[in-house]
Design a protein around this motif. Structure first.
Motif, PDB file in Angstrom:
ATOM      1  N   VAL A  18       0.829  -1.212   0.000  1.00 48.70           N
ATOM      2  CA  VAL A  18       0.000   0.000   0.000  1.00 48.70           C
ATOM      3  C   VAL A  18       0.857   1.253   0.000  1.00 48.70           C
ATOM      4  CG1 VAL A  18      -1.954  -1.125   1.129  1.00 48.70           C
ATOM      5  CG2 VAL A  18      -0.151  -0.096   2.542  1.00 48.70           C
ATOM      6  N   LYS A  19       2.119   1.108   0.447  1.00 52.00           N
ATOM      7  CA  LYS A  19       3.030   2.249   0.455  1.00 52.00           C
ATOM      8  C   LYS A  19       4.464   1.751   0.211  1.00 52.00           C
ATOM      9  CE  LYS A  19       0.242   5.704   1.461  1.00 52.00           C
ATOM     10  NZ  LYS A  19       0.034   6.857   0.536  1.00 52.00           N
ATOM     11  N   SER A  20       5.290   2.654  -0.332  1.00 54.02           N
ATOM     12  CA  SER A  20       6.718   2.390  -0.481  1.00 54.02           C
ATOM     13  C   SER A  20       7.473   3.452   0.283  1.00 54.02           C
ATOM     14  CB  SER A  20       7.139   2.407  -1.951  1.00 54.02           C
ATOM     15  OG  SER A  20       6.533   1.358  -2.664  1.00 54.02           O
ATOM     16  N   CYS A  21       8.543   3.048   0.994  1.00 57.81           N
ATOM     17  CA  CYS A  21       9.323   3.971   1.810  1.00 57.81           C
ATOM     18  C   CYS A  21      10.552   4.415   1.025  1.00 57.81           C
ATOM     19  CB  CYS A  21       9.743   3.302   3.119  1.00 57.81           C
ATOM     20  SG  CYS A  21      10.777   4.366   4.157  1.00 57.81           S
TER      21      CYS A  21
ATOM     22  N   SER B 272       8.775  -1.769  -0.020  1.00 57.78           N
ATOM     23  CA  SER B 272       7.333  -1.597  -0.157  1.00 57.78           C
ATOM     24  C   SER B 272       6.641  -2.437   0.907  1.00 57.78           C
ATOM     25  CB  SER B 272       6.878  -2.017  -1.558  1.00 57.78           C
ATOM     26  OG  SER B 272       7.480  -1.199  -2.546  1.00 57.78           O
TER      27      SER B 272
ATOM     28  N   GLN C 254      -0.405  -3.371   4.271  1.00 61.23           N
ATOM     29  CA  GLN C 254      -0.991  -2.608   5.381  1.00 61.23           C
ATOM     30  C   GLN C 254      -0.484  -3.106   6.733  1.00 61.23           C
ATOM     31  OE1 GLN C 254      -3.115   0.182   4.964  1.00 61.23           O
ATOM     32  NE2 GLN C 254      -2.419   0.369   7.094  1.00 61.23           N
TER      33      GLN C 254
ATOM     34  N   LEU D 230       3.219  -2.118   7.273  1.00 61.45           N
ATOM     35  CA  LEU D 230       3.406  -0.662   7.287  1.00 61.45           C
ATOM     36  C   LEU D 230       3.186  -0.086   8.686  1.00 61.45           C
ATOM     37  CD1 LEU D 230       3.870   1.908   5.549  1.00 61.45           C
ATOM     38  CD2 LEU D 230       1.377   2.018   5.269  1.00 61.45           C
TER      39      LEU D 230
ATOM     40  N   GLN E  12       3.813   3.839  10.976  1.00 60.27           N
ATOM     41  CA  GLN E  12       2.728   4.708  11.446  1.00 60.27           C
ATOM     42  C   GLN E  12       2.730   4.878  12.954  1.00 60.27           C
ATOM     43  OE1 GLN E  12      -0.467   2.375   9.780  1.00 60.27           O
ATOM     44  NE2 GLN E  12      -0.512   3.583   7.872  1.00 60.27           N
TER      45      GLN E  12
ATOM     46  N   LEU F 155       6.801   8.381   2.761  1.00 61.93           N
ATOM     47  CA  LEU F 155       6.066   7.292   2.137  1.00 61.93           C
ATOM     48  C   LEU F 155       5.407   7.787   0.851  1.00 61.93           C
ATOM     49  CD1 LEU F 155       4.366   5.754   5.325  1.00 61.93           C
ATOM     50  CD2 LEU F 155       6.456   4.991   4.174  1.00 61.93           C
ATOM     51  N   VAL F 156       5.429   6.935  -0.193  1.00 61.97           N
ATOM     52  CA  VAL F 156       4.817   7.280  -1.480  1.00 61.97           C
ATOM     53  C   VAL F 156       3.955   6.109  -1.931  1.00 61.97           C
ATOM     54  CG1 VAL F 156       6.705   8.803  -2.150  1.00 61.97           C
ATOM     55  CG2 VAL F 156       6.804   6.384  -2.764  1.00 61.97           C
ATOM     56  N   GLU F 157       3.238   6.323  -3.022  1.00 65.74           N
ATOM     57  CA  GLU F 157       2.441   5.238  -3.586  1.00 65.74           C
ATOM     58  C   GLU F 157       3.362   4.079  -3.970  1.00 65.74           C
ATOM     59  OE1 GLU F 157      -0.923   5.071  -3.651  1.00 65.74           O
ATOM     60  OE2 GLU F 157      -0.694   6.894  -2.438  1.00 65.74           O
ATOM     61  N   PRO F 158       2.869   2.849  -3.910  1.00 69.84           N
ATOM     62  CA  PRO F 158       3.741   1.681  -4.155  1.00 69.84           C
ATOM     63  C   PRO F 158       4.448   1.757  -5.520  1.00 69.84           C
ATOM     64  CG  PRO F 158       1.604   0.992  -3.327  1.00 69.84           C
ATOM     65  CD  PRO F 158       1.476   2.451  -3.632  1.00 69.84           C
TER      66      PRO F 158
END
Length: 371
Positions: free
Chosen positions: A121-124, A130, A133, A136, A140, A150-153
């Motif tokens: 769901v996210k890429s660091c 990547s 949920q 990740l 958080q 964090l960006v879109e995968p």
């Protein structure tokens, strides 16, 4: 149907996503099997075919010619893999499959999951990982990790990141022809014109037709150079053979001469030794005979009773009139060295004459060297 440069450029423009019409498929079709290229290769005249198709076509023919332009080749051409066209065909196949399948957003797998990987769901941009949920959650919750961007995968995240600024490579520098990030545009590439990656991609894809034409020309030049090098090699072999033949002939003659010389020398020495042996044998026999005669006469003296006869016989024994003066007799060994030197001089003379006929191999090799 052979594809020209303009058609190729039109087909490739926009990533070939719209290449679903029969006309587009014809552009990537082999002129022999009329199907999409499979392992495309190029002939010296610049036309493209499936490797299997053109191979079978020439296997059944006595002459080798191009099925498209009918250009005749004197020998079976050395066909070359068309790497560029092969990549374009792969792109075409993928675009067709994408068009035929439902449009779904590509999924990036979670790099932490073991076994079945869940969708990220996210890429660091700090960890270059990547996350789904579940994985990740530390980003958080943990204070230090919450500072990570964090960006879109994104798949192959590390390859798409600027090594200097750890930012996504989203732009293209037209001056240095490299991919850059946003921070690069205000530092190292501040005065350089930059465009979005997608825009530069579309421009370069549209230019692939011209690139293929240049690649084909380069391939043909390399093929001509290969033939030139092979021809030069054959000429060098022929020159070497013509240079070596007289030398081999002369050296073989010299070898025969040396063998004959050694045999003659051996025969001459044996003959001289034989003559000496015969002389020695004759002298020895003569001496042995005189010894035998002397012994016989001495034996006879012991049986003579007449004084006069005894004294006369004794005197003749001490002064034999017909015997050889052995003090002057000598045996001389035959002189071998003079004959040996004479034969050696003849061999050297023959060697010099033979070597005069041997070609200058160094000069011959220099003539075969590349300019």
């Amino acid at each position: 149907m052979e594809m020209n440069q303009q058609e190729l450029a039109d087909t490739l423009r926009g990533g070939m996503v719209s290449a679903t019409t029969s006309g587009s498929e014809e552009n990537f079709s082999c002129p022999i099997c009329l199907d999409v290229f499979n392992s495309p290769v190029s002939t010296p005249c610049g036309h493209n075919f499936c490797r299997t198709c053109i191979t079978k076509f020439w296997d059944d023919k006595d002459q080798y010619k191009c099925p498209v332009c009918n250009e005749l080749f004197h020998t079976r051409p050395d066909i070359q893999d068309n790497t560029l066209l092969s990549e374009m065909v792969d792109q075409f196949r993928r675009s067709v499959r994408v068009k035929e399948q439902p449009c779904v957003e590509p999924e990036v797998p979670c790099d932490i999951c073991t076994g079945t990987q869940l969708k990220a769901v996210k890429s660091c941009l700090v960890c270059f990982i990547s996350y789904c949920q579940t994985h990740l959650e530390p980003h958080q919750r943990v204070t230090v990790l919450k500072r990570h961007e964090l960006v879109e995968p994104m798949d192959r995240l590390e390859e798409k990141m600027c090594k200097k600024h750890n930012q996504p490579l989203e732009l293209f520098c037209q001056t240095e022809q490299v991919c850059v990030c946003q921070l690069c545009t205000v530092t190292d590439h501040k005065s350089h014109p930059v465009v979005p990656l997608k825009e530069e991609y579309e421009v370069k894809m549209a230019q692939l037709g011209e690139i293929e034409s240049e690649v084909q020309q380069t391939i043909q030049e390399r093929q001509r150079k290969i033939e030139e090098i092979k021809d030069r090699e054959e000429r060098c072999k022929a020159d070497a053979a013509s240079e070596i033949a007289p030398g081999v002939q002369a050296l073989n003659a010299l070898k025969d001469c040396i063998v004959d010389g050694l045999e003659n020398l051996d025969q001459m020495v044996k003959e001289k030794l034989k003559s000496t042996e015969e002389q020695v044998s004759g002298l020895v026999k003569e001496l042995e005979q005189e010894i035998e005669d002397i012994r016989s006469e001495v034996k006879q003296l012991s049986h003579i009773e007449d004084p006069l006869h005894f004294l006369q016989t004794l005197r003749s024994l001490n002064n034999p009139p017909d015997t050889r003066d052995w003090t002057t007799v000598e045996i001389h060994c035959p002189s071998m060295i003079t004959s040996y030197i004479d034969n050696l001089d003849r061999l050297i003379h023959t060697l010099n004459r033979s070597m005069d006929r041997v070609p200058d191999l160094e000069s011959a090799l220099k003539r075969c060297r590349w300019p």
